[in-house]
Design an enzyme around this catalytic site. Structure first.
Site, PDB file in Angstrom:
ATOM      1  N   HIS A 161       5.947  -2.770   6.192  1.00 34.62           N
ATOM      2  CA  HIS A 161       4.968  -3.005   5.122  1.00 34.62           C
ATOM      3  C   HIS A 161       4.946  -4.474   4.739  1.00 34.62           C
ATOM      4  O   HIS A 161       5.849  -5.241   5.085  1.00 34.62           O
ATOM      5  CB  HIS A 161       5.256  -2.127   3.884  1.00 34.62           C
ATOM      6  CG  HIS A 161       6.673  -2.177   3.399  1.00 34.62           C
ATOM      7  ND1 HIS A 161       7.570  -1.152   3.613  1.00 34.62           N
ATOM      8  CD2 HIS A 161       7.355  -3.117   2.709  1.00 34.62           C
ATOM      9  CE1 HIS A 161       8.734  -1.452   3.077  1.00 34.62           C
ATOM     10  NE2 HIS A 161       8.638  -2.647   2.520  1.00 34.62           N
ATOM     11  N   GLU A 212       2.687  -2.720   0.131  1.00 38.74           N
ATOM     12  CA  GLU A 212       3.490  -2.458  -1.064  1.00 38.74           C
ATOM     13  C   GLU A 212       3.052  -3.436  -2.153  1.00 38.74           C
ATOM     14  O   GLU A 212       3.321  -4.637  -2.068  1.00 38.74           O
ATOM     15  CB  GLU A 212       4.985  -2.624  -0.793  1.00 38.74           C
ATOM     16  CG  GLU A 212       5.847  -2.394  -2.029  1.00 38.74           C
ATOM     17  CD  GLU A 212       7.329  -2.598  -1.798  1.00 38.74           C
ATOM     18  OE1 GLU A 212       8.053  -2.866  -2.775  1.00 38.74           O
ATOM     19  OE2 GLU A 212       7.775  -2.496  -0.634  1.00 38.74           O
ATOM     20  N   HIS A 230      -4.917 -14.340   5.230  1.00 39.98           N
ATOM     21  CA  HIS A 230      -5.638 -13.107   4.924  1.00 39.98           C
ATOM     22  C   HIS A 230      -4.940 -11.915   5.559  1.00 39.98           C
ATOM     23  O   HIS A 230      -4.016 -12.062   6.368  1.00 39.98           O
ATOM     24  CB  HIS A 230      -7.086 -13.186   5.434  1.00 39.98           C
ATOM     25  CG  HIS A 230      -7.190 -13.358   6.920  1.00 39.98           C
ATOM     26  ND1 HIS A 230      -7.400 -14.586   7.516  1.00 39.98           N
ATOM     27  CD2 HIS A 230      -7.113 -12.458   7.948  1.00 39.98           C
ATOM     28  CE1 HIS A 230      -7.447 -14.442   8.825  1.00 39.98           C
ATOM     29  NE2 HIS A 230      -7.279 -13.158   9.112  1.00 39.98           N
ATOM     30  N   GLU A 278      -9.999  -9.727   6.203  1.00 39.18           N
ATOM     31  CA  GLU A 278     -10.945  -9.812   7.312  1.00 39.18           C
ATOM     32  C   GLU A 278     -11.223  -8.396   7.790  1.00 39.18           C
ATOM     33  O   GLU A 278     -10.300  -7.639   8.111  1.00 39.18           O
ATOM     34  CB  GLU A 278     -10.367 -10.644   8.459  1.00 39.18           C
ATOM     35  CG  GLU A 278     -11.334 -10.766   9.640  1.00 39.18           C
ATOM     36  CD  GLU A 278     -10.750 -11.565  10.796  1.00 39.18           C
ATOM     37  OE1 GLU A 278     -11.532 -11.980  11.669  1.00 39.18           O
ATOM     38  OE2 GLU A 278      -9.517 -11.761  10.827  1.00 39.18           O
TER      39      GLU A 278
END
Length: 420
Positions: A161, A212, A230, A278
């Site tokens: 994560h 998270e 991004h 994106e």
């Protein structure tokens, strides 16, 4: 025992004979000190060169192993409660140690004999060349490199994560679920530490890369900085997704259209905290949350570090001189099936402000202790020594790369237990 001094100030020479470990080290005044432990066994005599550092009753040991009867060192995995890392003594003589304490018990080991781990932590690094033996020491260092590289490449790793901070947790959850199609997987509040976490994604955490989110009580604004780029999400129809985002009040910063120099349809949006996403138009994929883009000041240095210390593969590298940047895509498998790390180098820019909003990526590993030593060996900085977290007991270690990007490695078994 017939052991000879090697003139190594601050180094330990351990000789393994029968069922005893005898050792001595030379201090800065070249005075010899004896150490003895009734822990390990094995036929024959073998010298181990260990750098020693004392901290109260604890020993921090950096292992370099040199068999007396050989100047060629071949690494293998040696794991016991007494010694977490080592290079080979003799495969035939000590092969019963290769599978750790569980197998070693069958050769007469007892729990009460495994006391050294309580007083020591074993690290793998290269030692200063023994006086008169520079070639041998270089051989050890080279094989230590190969040993760690082999272990990293065979570790069971996956991006688990990505963690970042938001100013309004409920607002972000609403936007990600309604506009980006994510699911709220779980939520936990830690009032004693004044923060709440929410986990969101496109599938269960045990098999998908997820987000998270962290909300710190009373903090509603963060600085994203200039280093974070991004996140990437794949969708089947970028145009429809963008229209939905507009209806829901989202911010579109690049309208749908082909990527420059290619045919893939993309768009860029921004959430309420300023994080950019994106949107990439692709068919169905097992990992829709597919990318984290970070900027680095030296691309070759970063690639080398993530390959060796993290075991990532360089999936592709693309230079775009027209726009003065180069991109390297790295990960643990093909990017159409796995989340990847996209490293971007902008020509002439060597330093970025990483802000205080983006936190880190978490990566699974079979052994946080070995992972920490590999990270150190290959140039990373450990910011949290390996060990269990208070309360939940999940073992982790945290590190920084040369650009200051943080990664947290999480024990795979502990992670699955935590999900239960």
């Amino acid at each position: 025992m017939g052991a000879e001094s090697n003139g190594l100030s601050g180094f330990l020479v351990v000789v393994v004979e029968n069922l005893l470990i005898f050792g001595y080290y030379l201090d800065e005044n070249y005075q010899s000190h004896i150490i003895q432990h009734n822990i390990l066994g094995g036929e024959g005599l073998h010298h181990l060169y260990l750098e020693m550092a004392f901290s109260q009753a604890r020993l921090s040991l950096a292992v370099i192993v040199v068999p007396m009867d050989s100047t060629t060192i071949r690494p293998f995995r040696l794991t016991t409660n007494a010694c977490r890392f080592a290079l080979p003594l003799t495969l035939e003589r000590l092969s019963f140690l290769r599978n750790g304490v569980s197998q070693a018990h069958g050769f007469g080991f007892k729990e009460e004999t495994s006391k050294l781990e309580k007083h020591s932590r074993v690290l793998v690094v290269a030692a200063t060349p023994p006086i008169g033996k520079p070639a041998q020491s270089m051989s050890v260092a080279a094989n230590n490199h190969d040993y760690l590289l082999d272990w990293v490449n065979n570790d069971n790793r996956r991006m688990l994560h990505v963690v970042y901070r938001v100013g309004d947790l409920d607002r972000t959850i609403k936007f990600y679920t309604e506009c980006l199609g994510m699911k709220l997987l779980r939520k936990r509040d830690i009032p004693e530490d004044r923060f709440t976490n929410a986990f969101l994604g496109y599938g269960p955490e045990d098999s998908h890369f997820v987000i998270e989110l962290t909300y710190n009580y009373g903090v509603d604004n963060y600085d994203i900085g200039t280093g974070f780029g991004h996140f990437g999400i794949t969708v089947e129809d970028v145009g429809k997704t963008v229209e939905l985002i507009k209806v829901k009040g989202g911010k579109v910063i690049r309208e749908p259209g082909p990527v420059k120099g290619g045919s893939t349809v993309i768009a860029f949006i921004e959430d309420h905290d300023g994080y950019k996403f994106e949107l990439l138009e692709r068919g169905a994929t097992p990992e829709p949350f597919c990318q984290v883009m970070l900027r680095v000041g030296d691309l070759d240095r970063a690639i080398n570090f993530y390959e060796k210390a993290f075991g990532m593969e360089l999936l592709r590298k693309r230079d775009n001189p027209e726009h003065k940047h180069t991109i390297a895509t790295m990960g643990y498998g093909p990017e159409d099936k796995n989340a990847v790390l996209e490293l971007t180098y902008n020509y002439g820019v060597t330093d970025y402000d990483n802000g205080n909003a983006y936190a880190h990526i978490a990566v699974g590993t079979d052994d946080v202790y070995k992972t920490a030593e590999a990270v150190k060996f290959f140039g990373g900085k450990i910011t949290r020594e390996p060990g269990p977290l208070p309360g939940i007991k999940t073992k982790i270690t945290a590190c920084l790369d040369s650009d200051g990007w943080k990664t947290v490695f999480v024990d795979n078994i502990d992670f699955l237990k935590e999900l239960e």
